[in-house]
Scaffold this active site. Structure first.
Site, mmCIF file in Angstrom:
data_model
loop_
_atom_site.group_PDB
_atom_site.id
_atom_site.type_symbol
_atom_site.label_atom_id
_atom_site.label_comp_id
_atom_site.label_asym_id
_atom_site.label_seq_id
_atom_site.Cartn_x
_atom_site.Cartn_y
_atom_site.Cartn_z
ATOM 1 N N LYS A 179 57.025 43.224 5.560
ATOM 2 C CA LYS A 179 56.117 41.773 6.899
ATOM 3 C C LYS A 179 54.133 42.227 6.743
ATOM 4 O O LYS A 179 54.088 43.523 7.498
ATOM 5 C CB LYS A 179 56.902 42.469 7.712
ATOM 6 N N GLU A 254 51.524 55.934 9.196
ATOM 7 C CA GLU A 254 50.671 56.682 8.764
ATOM 8 C C GLU A 254 49.817 55.778 10.117
ATOM 9 O O GLU A 254 49.407 54.284 9.972
ATOM 10 C CB GLU A 254 50.348 55.870 6.938
ATOM 11 N N CYS A 288 41.292 53.140 7.894
ATOM 12 C CA CYS A 288 42.361 54.863 8.574
ATOM 13 C C CYS A 288 41.882 55.653 8.721
ATOM 14 O O CYS A 288 41.553 56.099 9.672
ATOM 15 C CB CYS A 288 43.299 54.582 8.379
ATOM 16 N N GLU A 386 40.231 55.287 18.303
ATOM 17 C CA GLU A 386 39.855 55.131 17.090
ATOM 18 C C GLU A 386 39.189 53.541 17.610
ATOM 19 O O GLU A 386 39.694 52.471 18.058
ATOM 20 C CB GLU A 386 41.257 54.566 16.582
HETATM 21 P P1 NAI Z 1 49.407 47.442 14.485
HETATM 22 O O1 NAI Z 1 49.671 48.044 14.918
HETATM 23 O O2 NAI Z 1 49.648 45.645 15.576
HETATM 24 O O3 NAI Z 1 49.612 45.780 13.437
HETATM 25 C C1 NAI Z 1 49.845 46.750 12.145
HETATM 26 C C2 NAI Z 1 52.043 46.217 11.923
HETATM 27 O O4 NAI Z 1 52.178 45.877 12.836
HETATM 28 C C3 NAI Z 1 50.973 44.535 11.667
HETATM 29 O O5 NAI Z 1 52.130 44.152 10.413
HETATM 30 C C4 NAI Z 1 51.883 44.077 13.038
HETATM 31 O O6 NAI Z 1 52.142 42.965 13.206
HETATM 32 C C5 NAI Z 1 52.896 45.199 12.785
HETATM 33 N N1 NAI Z 1 53.643 45.521 14.688
HETATM 34 C C6 NAI Z 1 53.000 45.091 15.627
HETATM 35 N N2 NAI Z 1 53.390 45.156 16.755
HETATM 36 C C7 NAI Z 1 54.991 45.218 15.947
HETATM 37 C C8 NAI Z 1 56.062 46.274 16.141
HETATM 38 N N3 NAI Z 1 56.469 46.440 18.135
HETATM 39 N N4 NAI Z 1 57.141 46.744 16.403
HETATM 40 C C9 NAI Z 1 57.043 46.574 14.356
HETATM 41 N N5 NAI Z 1 55.605 46.114 14.012
HETATM 42 C C10 NAI Z 1 54.937 45.781 14.686
HETATM 43 O O7 NAI Z 1 47.886 46.788 14.693
HETATM 44 P P2 NAI Z 1 46.379 46.061 15.785
HETATM 45 O O8 NAI Z 1 47.255 45.459 16.426
HETATM 46 O O9 NAI Z 1 46.252 44.501 14.842
HETATM 47 O O10 NAI Z 1 45.251 46.891 15.614
HETATM 48 C C11 NAI Z 1 44.884 47.687 16.661
HETATM 49 C C12 NAI Z 1 44.581 48.815 16.319
HETATM 50 O O11 NAI Z 1 45.174 49.431 15.694
HETATM 51 C C13 NAI Z 1 43.198 48.585 15.158
HETATM 52 O O12 NAI Z 1 42.303 48.150 15.975
HETATM 53 C C14 NAI Z 1 43.280 50.122 15.101
HETATM 54 O O13 NAI Z 1 42.584 51.410 15.565
HETATM 55 C C15 NAI Z 1 44.488 50.168 14.620
HETATM 56 N N6 NAI Z 1 44.891 50.168 12.971
HETATM 57 C C16 NAI Z 1 44.989 51.833 12.897
HETATM 58 C C17 NAI Z 1 45.799 50.833 10.757
HETATM 59 C C18 NAI Z 1 45.771 52.195 9.695
HETATM 60 O O14 NAI Z 1 45.223 51.574 8.560
HETATM 61 N N7 NAI Z 1 46.367 53.109 10.137
HETATM 62 C C19 NAI Z 1 45.532 49.647 10.491
HETATM 63 C C20 NAI Z 1 45.509 48.495 11.299
HETATM 64 C C21 NAI Z 1 45.501 49.396 12.598
#
Ligand code: NAI
Ligand code: MG
Length: 490
Positions: A179, A254, A288, A386
């Site tokens: 996804k 991660e 990240c 972050e």
């Molecule tokens: P997020 O963690 O909500 O989204 C990442 C992925 O997880 C997306 O595909 C999303 O659809 C999915 N997701 C969200 N909620 C979920 C759930 N309950 N169950 C399963 N999958 C779920 O990240 P978001 O809201 O886009 O960004 C928020 C913060 O997260 C950013 O400001 C950043 O600090 C951090 N982040 C870290 C990343 C990394 O590379 N480690 C990448 C993206 C965001």
């Protein structure tokens, strides 16, 4: 399917490009214009179920785990070739949809191809061991694929994250339900259209679009999924781990960080300034492993802040598709607002060297100014949380032991970098830092050959390299008795 849905991007389910019948849709934006490019489906529960069932069948009955490693490897090589052949198209799409500069998107496409190639080669190197048991027996450890992998990826490196997930899983013999992030599904959907021609059998890779809280959560909870690989926020990582506990799924996470980039006075000054900026501002800081805490030895601290500021002034913000652009807009309104909020928090916690706001030169688009805060205390929110945008927190330190203490005083432990020309000091720091990745005299180079992942709340499990394929393998112990007599106990 009705023509009225022609603007809806199809998903890949059981080898078919499938137009969703879900009533709910997700607009996909160009963050430089704030306009909708296209819509994707918020896949219904039934559609996610169909994708998981297809992956299950392909694993249990379709023969994918039984294909030879050579066959799987060749399929991955074909995917790599296709990505290379279509790199220009993919890079443009990625750049438009994510806001990253086109030149960076081109690097990402090359890296995505290399990732498939690497795991295509590694497929034929998976092997077990013979265990020296003290008996007349042959004891084996055999490697087998984990099964159906649910893979949930973020928006900062959309196709590259898809490659990091799909390539090792396929090499191992797993089947996948991937996804993409709701903000940036387009390059993964493009890839979806090519996989069949590259030789991926139906059901082996399924790509569904949808919201994390619905489609994503359903994949995580589903009893027919054996493993979850997730990259994203720590908050969602915790939700995923809890949910996966109900079915005792294998989980790798991660989760980003607050990585220290540490500069000693004896470092090459020019290289250091460059490294400090590159470490935190590449990809708009949406990385990240961003070096968002910049620790600088007190004796060079004022000069360092001045030089960084001066050089940051020249960073060219602009439309992602302009080849001169070094920093594009943030990915979404949500991320834009989040970063703007941290800029405000930073103004109340520290001093501003540069930035701190929204550039005036853009009438629209999610642009923010590259921002450097200094005299930051490591207890400040901008040093602990972050931000995931171009916001640096510069922190002075006096002694090497202070640098270690500050660097490790974080809930995260993804990456760190140390800049010094003293090899002994650099190596002491490498040992003392609690992080999954430590760079010396560089920050951010990432290679498919080397492991990637975090300590502490940056998650666990490793991607890339030989470690990356292990996360998709189970170990089966096999005991072959070589005695031809009865056991003789009763
Ligand atoms: P997020 O963690 O909500 O989204 C990442 C992925 O997880 C997306 O595909 C999303 O659809 C999915 N997701 C969200 N909620 C979920 C759930 N309950 N169950 C399963 N999958 C779920 O990240 P978001 O809201 O886009 O960004 C928020 C913060 O997260 C950013 O400001 C950043 O600090 C951090 N982040 C870290 C990343 C990394 O590379 N480690 C990448 C993206 C965001
Ligand atoms: Mg979220």
């Amino acid at each position: 399917m009705p023509v009225t849905q022609s603007k809806l991007e199809p998903m890949l389910i059981d080898g078919e490009l499938t137009e969703s019948t879900s009533a709910s849709r997700i607009p996909v934006y160009d963050p430089s214009t704030e306009e909708v490019i296209v819509e994707v489906a918020d896949a219904s529960t039934a559609e996610v179920d169909a994708a998981i069932a297809a992956a299950r069948r392909a694993f249990d009955e379709g023969g994918w785990p039984q294909t030879t490693a050579q066959e799987r490897g060749r399929i991955l090589f074909r995917i790599a070739d296709k990505i290379r052949a279509e790199a220009a198209v993919l890079a443009e799409l990625e750049s438009r949809n994510s806001g990253k500069p086109i030149v960076e998107a081109e690097f990402d496409m090359a890296d995505a191809a290399t990732c498939f190639e690497y795991y295509g080669g590694l497929a034929t190197k998976i092997s077990g061991t013979v265990n020296p048991v003290p008996d007349n027996a042959l004891s084996l450890s055999m490697k087998e694929p984990v099964g159906v992998a649910g893979q949930i990826i973020p928006w900062n490196y959309p196709l590259l994250m898809a490659a990091w997930k799909l390539a090792p899983a396929l090499a191992a013999g797993c089947t996948c339900v991937l996804k993409p992030a709701e903000q940036t599904p387009l390059t993964a959907l493009k890839l979806a259209g090519w996989l069949g021609k590259c030789g991926v059998p139906p059901g082996v890779v399924n790509i569904v679009t949808g919201l994390g809280e619905t489609a994503g959560a359903h994949i995580v909870a589903h009893p027919q999924v054996d493993k979850i690989a997730f990259t994203g926020s720590a908050a969602v990582g915790k939700i995923i781990m809890k949910s996966a506990a109900d079915t005792l799924k294998r989980v790798t996470l991660e989760l980003g960080g607050k990585s220290p980039n540490i500069f000693f006075a004896d470092a090459d000054f020019e290289a250091a300034i460059d490294g400090a900026l590159f470490g935190v501002f590449i990809n708009q800081g949406e990385v990240c492993s961003a070096g968002s805490r910049i620790l600088v030895e007190r004796s060079i601290y004022p000069k360092f802040v001045d030089a960084m500021t001066e050089k940051a002034r020249a960073i060219k913000l602009g439309p992602p598709l302009d080849r001169a652009t070094k920093m594009g807009p943030l990915v979404s309104r949500e991320q834009f607002e989040r970063v703007r909020q941290y800029q405000a928090i930073g103004r109340s916690e520290a001093k501003v060297a540069i930035g701190g706001g929204q550039p005036k030169s853009f009438a629209r688009g999610y642009y923010v100014e590259p921002t450097i805060f200094y005299d930051v205390d490591n207890s400040a929110r901008i040093a602990r949380e972050e931000i995931f945008g171009p916001v640096a927190a510069v922190i002075p330190f006096d002694k090497e032991s202070d640098a270690v203490r500050i660097a490790n005083d974080s809930p995260f432990g993804l990456a760190a970098a140390v800049w010094s020309r003293d090899i002994y000091r650099a190596l002491r720091m490498v040992r003392a830092i609690r992080a999954g990745i430590v760079w010396v005299n560089h920050m951010q180079p990432t290679y498919v050959e080397a492991p990637w992942g975090g300590y502490k709340q940056s998650g666990f499990g490793r991607e890339l390299g030989v470690h990356g394929i292990d996360e998709y393998l189970e170990t089966k112990q096999v005991h072959i008795n070589l005695n031809e007599q009865p056991i003789g106990w009763y």
